[in-house]
Design an enzyme around this catalytic site. Structure first.
Site, PDB file in Angstrom:
ATOM      1  N   TYR A 294     -73.843 -39.935 -34.885  1.00 40.83           N
ATOM      2  CA  TYR A 294     -73.140 -39.798 -36.175  1.00 40.83           C
ATOM      3  C   TYR A 294     -73.685 -40.770 -37.209  1.00 40.83           C
ATOM      4  O   TYR A 294     -74.227 -41.829 -36.884  1.00 40.83           O
ATOM      5  CB  TYR A 294     -71.640 -40.044 -36.004  1.00 40.83           C
ATOM      6  N   PHE A 304     -71.436 -46.957 -43.680  1.00 38.72           N
ATOM      7  CA  PHE A 304     -70.780 -48.091 -43.037  1.00 38.72           C
ATOM      8  C   PHE A 304     -71.154 -48.209 -41.557  1.00 38.72           C
ATOM      9  O   PHE A 304     -70.978 -49.263 -40.953  1.00 38.72           O
ATOM     10  CB  PHE A 304     -69.257 -48.043 -43.189  1.00 38.72           C
ATOM     11  N   ASP A 305     -71.679 -47.136 -40.951  1.00 38.96           N
ATOM     12  CA  ASP A 305     -72.054 -47.227 -39.545  1.00 38.96           C
ATOM     13  C   ASP A 305     -72.911 -46.030 -39.165  1.00 38.96           C
ATOM     14  O   ASP A 305     -72.832 -44.964 -39.790  1.00 38.96           O
ATOM     15  CB  ASP A 305     -70.803 -47.273 -38.653  1.00 38.96           C
ATOM     16  N   ILE A 324     -60.322 -42.665 -33.494  1.00 39.06           N
ATOM     17  CA  ILE A 324     -59.309 -42.472 -34.529  1.00 39.06           C
ATOM     18  C   ILE A 324     -58.815 -41.024 -34.503  1.00 39.06           C
ATOM     19  O   ILE A 324     -59.538 -40.103 -34.097  1.00 39.06           O
ATOM     20  CB  ILE A 324     -59.853 -42.839 -35.921  1.00 39.06           C
ATOM     21  N   TYR A 350     -58.428 -45.462 -40.581  1.00 40.47           N
ATOM     22  CA  TYR A 350     -58.108 -46.882 -40.423  1.00 40.47           C
ATOM     23  C   TYR A 350     -57.026 -47.364 -41.386  1.00 40.47           C
ATOM     24  O   TYR A 350     -56.812 -48.562 -41.528  1.00 40.47           O
ATOM     25  CB  TYR A 350     -59.383 -47.713 -40.582  1.00 40.47           C
ATOM     26  N   PHE A 367     -67.911 -38.318 -41.581  1.00 36.66           N
ATOM     27  CA  PHE A 367     -68.772 -38.424 -40.408  1.00 36.66           C
ATOM     28  C   PHE A 367     -69.644 -37.178 -40.309  1.00 36.66           C
ATOM     29  O   PHE A 367     -69.125 -36.062 -40.206  1.00 36.66           O
ATOM     30  CB  PHE A 367     -67.949 -38.565 -39.121  1.00 36.66           C
TER      31      PHE A 367
END
Length: 581
Positions: A294, A304-305, A324, A350, A367
């Protein structure tokens, strides 16, 4: 203040229809003469523009409310009043007789940030009466004015969009929660606040009264990534009282806004399918264990990731609360090899707190996922027969020595290994633990020449740890196999069997030198002779010398390196504790 320089008279020329006509600007000549002569009564207001901004965002009209600074002087530059001394602008309606006649007239047409000198004759100021001890009768008044703000009671918010993304599938509506950055200035450009300086977005609901009315209206209809300037009149801003020392009363406000993301508390996840394989024999369900890659971004595209940056898939159970809530939901019903975009509102991600510095509070997450494989802990080996010979009476079983070719890959097609690369078969004894359990299961009941595809879940393959550098942890494996040859194994528990009747005097035959005992060499030679002549058979697929050494050790009860007649026993003479000849 310094006296304003007098204008220099200029001659303007016009050429029309071939005839030169020269006109003298009488107004400028009169002004020039007045500056160089003793003050005399004026007939009308005289305006000298000492600074005009390049852009006139708005000019004063009768009925407007204005905020301006001024110095008030007599023609000899003696000051009688100044708004600067009071530290606040003069705020008033223009054209409604709230000012002296000359100022009402002299302010019309002034732009925000324009500076002008307004000269007012006494009959348009305080006349023969003057104004107490401050302004004598029949005084000419000079006002050095800086226009700061202009608005009208009929105004609405003004919106200027200067960037709008090409793709705008959704816009802000009443009750949406938004995250945006802004610079807040007064109409003259004075900065009073900025979210950028705090390094944190402004996060709020829209249209329910959490913002000033003008911003509640001005944010509606925005797209993520859109940039707009919202000009808010004071009655839709902070009104007569302003807000502390930064925002004066009756001030127009200008907000330069960029919208980063928004959502609605009623939102669920949004799924956008990007690539769906043509063949999808199985879709993921709750309880499956999944491996996927992802990229995680905020709604404005900020990364962010990423699992790709770690060069490792993200491996987890789905539908079990290990990820999540929005991801748990978004990964259901996918195919292996599928690519999809999952957009998750913060209440399914989150929440208000976010995670440290990478994911802000109340952030919508995006995502882009690629499903590599998934399985269920209850899965067994999936066997698909590709080819089976017509004559398939002899089938492989536990203990058989089989030779086969294979091509091994992951579920996404990633190549792992192939026996064809080595030019030889892979040879194993079934049931001996020489291959993973899933392969053992897949090789059973095969004929020579048969071809199969095996799909082996990780708990029947290489498990959570995988094989470093070759097989990822928790990976589902795909083997295309072909049975090339097989040799029937021995009955379970036997490493050697007799193909013919056993001699009644077996010990004597082994004792070649007739010394009353059999050493390891005599024992080994004898067994090899039986195998070579077809009288006996060793278990296929194993090292013959190791089998024979093991057989000798089992017969040598006392471990003295030789077998006596008393020690020597056949298999059917043994107790269950021994595995003997």
């Amino acid at each position: 203040s310094k006296p304003v320089p007098c204008p220099t008279p200029r001659l303007y020329s016009y050429f029309e229809a071939g005839v030169l006509e020269v006109f003298i600007n009488i107004t400028l000549l009169i002004a020039f003469a007045a500056c160089n002569a003793p003050p005399v009564p004026l007939d009308d207001v005289v305006i000298e523009k000492t600074f005009v901004p390049d852009e006139c965002v708005r000019a004063v009209k009768p009925g407007d409310f204005v905020r301006y600074h001024y110095h008030g002087t007599f023609p000899d530059n003696k000051k009688f009043d100044s708004s600067y001394d009071r530290g606040s602008t003069y705020n008033v309606y223009v054209g409604k007789k709230q000012l002296i006649e000359g100022m009402d007239k002299g302010l019309v047409g002034a732009c925000v940030n324009e500076r002008r000198l307004i000269k007012i004759p006494p009959q348009m100021a305080y006349g023969k009466e003057g104004y107490g001890d401050v302004i004598p009768p029949d005084s000419i008044l000079h006002f050095d004015v800086l226009m700061v703000d202009i608005w009208n009671p009929e105004d609405k918010i003004q919106i200027q969009t200067y960037y709008k993304p090409e793709n705008c599938s959704r816009t802000v509506q009443v009750s949406d929660f938004v995250r945006y950055h802004y610079n807040g200035t007064l109409l003259d450009g004075t900065l009073f606040d900025s979210s950028h300086t705090r390094l944190h977005t402004y996060d709020t609901y829209v249209g329910i009264g959490w913002l000033i009315a003008g911003m509640d209206q001005g944010l509606l209809g925005m797209c993520v990534g859109e940039k707009r300037v919202i000009t808010v009149p004071p009655f839709l801003g902070y009104g007569e009282n302003g807000d502390g020392s930064d925002i004066p009363g009756q001030a127009s406000l200008v907000f330069d806004v960029v919208l980063l993301d928004f959502h609605n508390p009623k939102d669920s996840i949004a799924v956008e399918n990007q690539v769906v394989p043509e063949s999808c024999p199985r879709k993921s369900k709750s309880g499956d264990f999944m491996r996927y890659h992802y990229n995680g971004t905020l709604l404005d595209g900020t990364l962010f990731d990423s699992s790709y940056s770690r060069n490792r898939t993200y491996d987890t159970y789905i539908g079990k609360g290990y990820v999540i809530a929005g991801m748990d939901e978004g990964l259901l019903g996918v195919c292996i090899g599928e690519r999809r975009r999952i957009i998750i509102p913060p209440h399914l991600a989150y929440g208000e707190e976010g995670t440290g510095t990478k994911i802000p509070g109340s952030a919508v997450l995006v995502f882009d996922v690629h499903i590599i494989d998934f399985h269920n802990p209850s899965d067994s080996v999936e066997i698909k027969t590709l080819f089976k010979p017509d004559d398939c009476k002899v089938q492989s079983k536990k203990g058989d020595f089989v030779k086969y070719h294979y091509n091994a890959s992951l579920m996404d097609g990633t190549f792992i290994d192939s026996t064809h690369s080595y030019g030889k078969t892979y040879n194993v004894v079934l049931g001996s633990g020489q291959v993973v359990l899933g392969m053992e299961m897949g090789l059973e009941d095969m004929c020579v020449g048969e071809k199969r595809t095996l799909v082996i879940p990780p708990h029947l393959g290489y498990g959570e740890r995988g094989v470093e550098g070759e097989v990822p942890g928790s990976a589902v494996l795909v083997f295309d196999i072909e049975m090339v040859d097989m040799e029937e194994g021995l009955p379970e528990g036997y490493m050697f069997i007799w193909n013919s009747e056993v001699s009644d005097d077996l010990f004597t035959e082994m004792d070649k030198n007739k010394d009353g005992h059999v050493d390891s060499t005599e024992f080994s030679d004898y067994i090899h002779r039986q195998v070579s002549t077809g009288k006996g058979r060793l278990a296929p697929g194993y090292d013959a010398y190791r089998i024979i050494d093991n057989m000798f050790s089992n017969q040598d009860r006392n471990g003295d390196g030789k077998i006596t007649a008393e020690e020597f026993k056949l298999k059917d003479q043994e107790t269950k504790e021994h595995d003997e000849l």
